[in-house]
Design an enzyme around this catalytic site. Structure first.
Site, mmCIF file in Angstrom:
data_model
loop_
_atom_site.group_PDB
_atom_site.id
_atom_site.type_symbol
_atom_site.label_atom_id
_atom_site.label_comp_id
_atom_site.label_asym_id
_atom_site.label_seq_id
_atom_site.Cartn_x
_atom_site.Cartn_y
_atom_site.Cartn_z
ATOM 1 N N ASN A 9 0.944 -1.281 0.155
ATOM 2 C CA ASN A 9 0.002 0.107 0.118
ATOM 3 C C ASN A 9 0.713 1.159 0.103
ATOM 4 O OD1 ASN A 9 -2.371 1.759 0.129
ATOM 5 N ND2 ASN A 9 -3.341 0.215 1.320
ATOM 6 N N HIS B 78 23.149 -0.011 11.426
ATOM 7 C CA HIS B 78 24.219 0.928 11.585
ATOM 8 C C HIS B 78 25.310 0.354 12.595
ATOM 9 C CE1 HIS B 78 22.601 3.619 8.703
ATOM 10 N NE2 HIS B 78 21.492 3.460 9.082
ATOM 11 N N GLY C 186 -0.600 -1.297 8.783
ATOM 12 C CA GLY C 186 -0.093 0.053 8.610
ATOM 13 C C GLY C 186 0.963 0.615 9.650
ATOM 14 N N ARG D 279 4.805 -8.294 20.179
ATOM 15 C CA ARG D 279 4.795 -9.681 20.859
ATOM 16 C C ARG D 279 3.322 -10.493 20.404
ATOM 17 N NH1 ARG D 279 2.549 -5.335 22.911
ATOM 18 N NH2 ARG D 279 0.705 -5.179 24.272
#
Length: 185
Positions: A85, A115, A142, A180
């Site tokens: 989406n 990093h 989302g 979780r």
């Protein structure tokens, strides 16, 4: 023998992202993404032509909505019927494999790069790339964030806004930050 930064990245070793070859590849990806995001949906189809050519693979019916971003593109593999989406960001420094029928909601973020933990390493642009795998028919809500090295099993559900820091077993639902497992039902 000199090993290029691209080869180190592909091998899962520490590499510097501040490299001319890698930057040229990111520029090519930005150009393809710009075309994809700028075309009207009728012109673009499921995936813009330059982006489709750049991807590692895109199965039949795979669709990427506009507002998409990826770092390289060639490390992104989409199965049949995958749907991304609007607003998805995939930093594909390592392979990202999204299984058939998987759906990613708006603004999902997938980060393959980690990093360096030391400031000097970060200033030098040191990263290590770890692959991400999303199984067939998984559903990523989302604004979920999936971190480097994560595998999400077939049929799993990642709740909206979850931050996935550990693998998700098949057919499980995870929510929260950090994500979780919760009971389905």
């Amino acid at each position: 023998m000199t090993t290029s930064e691209r080869m180190k990245m592909a091998a899962g070793e520490w590499y510097t992202c501040l490299d001319a070859e890698l930057e040229a590849m990111r520029v090519a990806a930005r150009d393809a993404v710009f075309e994809h995001n700028g075309l009207s949906p009728r012109q673009r189809g499921d995936i813009g032509p330059a982006l489709r050519a750049l991807l590692g693979g895109a199965g039949e019916g795979a669709r990427i909505e506009g507002g998409f971003h990826c770092a390289y593109g060639f490390n992104l593999f989409l199965g049949d019927g995958v749907f991304l989406n609007t607003g998805c960001t995939i930093l594909d420094t390592a392979p990202v494999r999204i299984g058939k029928g998987a759906m990613l909601g708006p603004n999902v973020q997938i980060y393959c790069a980690e990093h360096h933990r030391e400031a000097a390493g970060r200033l030098a642009g040191l990263e290590i790339a770890k692959p991400v795998t999303i199984g067939d028919n998984a559903w990523i809500g989302g604004s979920a964030v999936i971190l480097a090295g994560i595998s999400i099993g077939e049929g799993a559900i990642v709740g909206a806004g979850a931050v996935v820091t550990h693998d998700v077993p098949a057919n499980m639902t995870v929510v929260g930050n950090p994500a979780r497992v919760v009971t389905r039902g």
